[in-house]
Design a protein around this motif. Structure first.
Motif, PDB file in Angstrom:
ATOM      1  N   ASP A  28       0.841  -1.190   0.000  1.00 15.09           N
ATOM      2  CA  ASP A  28       0.000   0.000   0.000  1.00 15.09           C
ATOM      3  C   ASP A  28       0.878   1.243   0.000  1.00 15.09           C
ATOM      4  OD1 ASP A  28       0.886   0.355   2.661  1.00 15.09           O
ATOM      5  OD2 ASP A  28      -0.956  -0.448   3.522  1.00 15.09           O
ATOM      6  N   HIS A  34       0.598  -6.620   1.622  1.00 14.68           N
ATOM      7  CA  HIS A  34      -0.654  -7.357   1.784  1.00 14.68           C
ATOM      8  C   HIS A  34      -0.604  -8.583   0.883  1.00 14.68           C
ATOM      9  CE1 HIS A  34      -2.542  -3.947   3.905  1.00 14.68           C
ATOM     10  NE2 HIS A  34      -1.767  -3.233   3.117  1.00 14.68           N
ATOM     11  N   GLU A  43      -8.938  -3.697   3.797  1.00 14.43           N
ATOM     12  CA  GLU A  43      -8.430  -2.996   4.981  1.00 14.43           C
ATOM     13  C   GLU A  43      -8.604  -1.489   4.838  1.00 14.43           C
ATOM     14  OE1 GLU A  43      -4.218  -2.497   7.259  1.00 14.43           O
ATOM     15  OE2 GLU A  43      -4.844  -4.529   6.712  1.00 14.43           O
ATOM     16  N   LYS A  44      -8.345  -0.984   3.643  1.00 18.14           N
ATOM     17  CA  LYS A  44      -8.512   0.450   3.385  1.00 18.14           C
ATOM     18  C   LYS A  44      -9.965   0.874   3.596  1.00 18.14           C
ATOM     19  CE  LYS A  44      -8.076   3.889  -0.288  1.00 18.14           C
ATOM     20  NZ  LYS A  44      -7.596   4.174  -1.630  1.00 18.14           N
ATOM     21  N   LYS A  46     -12.254  -0.617   5.390  1.00 22.61           N
ATOM     22  CA  LYS A  46     -12.596  -0.755   6.805  1.00 22.61           C
ATOM     23  C   LYS A  46     -12.136   0.481   7.578  1.00 22.61           C
ATOM     24  CE  LYS A  46     -12.034  -3.877  10.708  1.00 22.61           C
ATOM     25  NZ  LYS A  46     -11.426  -5.132  11.177  1.00 22.61           N
ATOM     26  N   LYS A  47     -10.940   0.952   7.290  1.00 22.73           N
ATOM     27  CA  LYS A  47     -10.441   2.160   7.959  1.00 22.73           C
ATOM     28  C   LYS A  47     -11.279   3.380   7.598  1.00 22.73           C
ATOM     29  CE  LYS A  47      -5.674   0.656   8.484  1.00 22.73           C
ATOM     30  NZ  LYS A  47      -4.285   0.851   8.069  1.00 22.73           N
TER      31      LYS A  47
END
Length: 69
Positions: A28, A34, A43-44, A46-47
């Motif tokens: 990233d 990842h 993940e991005k 979710k953040k």
């Protein structure tokens, strides 16, 4: 530029993105590695959802609840 644009339409309202587990390492913007691009984007997203911006706004009331207030 959104490097996860291809996955945004697959992102579910519950804050989930279903990904396969194929091994295709990707890094990233911060340099973190990842397993694959989908997992990086999950993940991005979710953040973003936790910050209340981007793809999902968790604290937003449904229209029916806003009318009552």
């Amino acid at each position: 530029q959104d490097d996860c644009s291809e996955f945004r339409s697959q992102f579910e309202a519950g804050g989930r993105l279903s990904c396969t587990r194929e091994n295709a390492p990707v890094r990233d913007a911060s340099g973190r590695q990842h397993t694959n691009k989908c997992l990086m984007c999950a993940e991005k997203f979710k953040k973003e959802a936790q910050r209340g911006g981007g793809t999902l706004q968790r604290n937003k009331l449904p229209a029916s609840e806003r009318i009552k207030q």
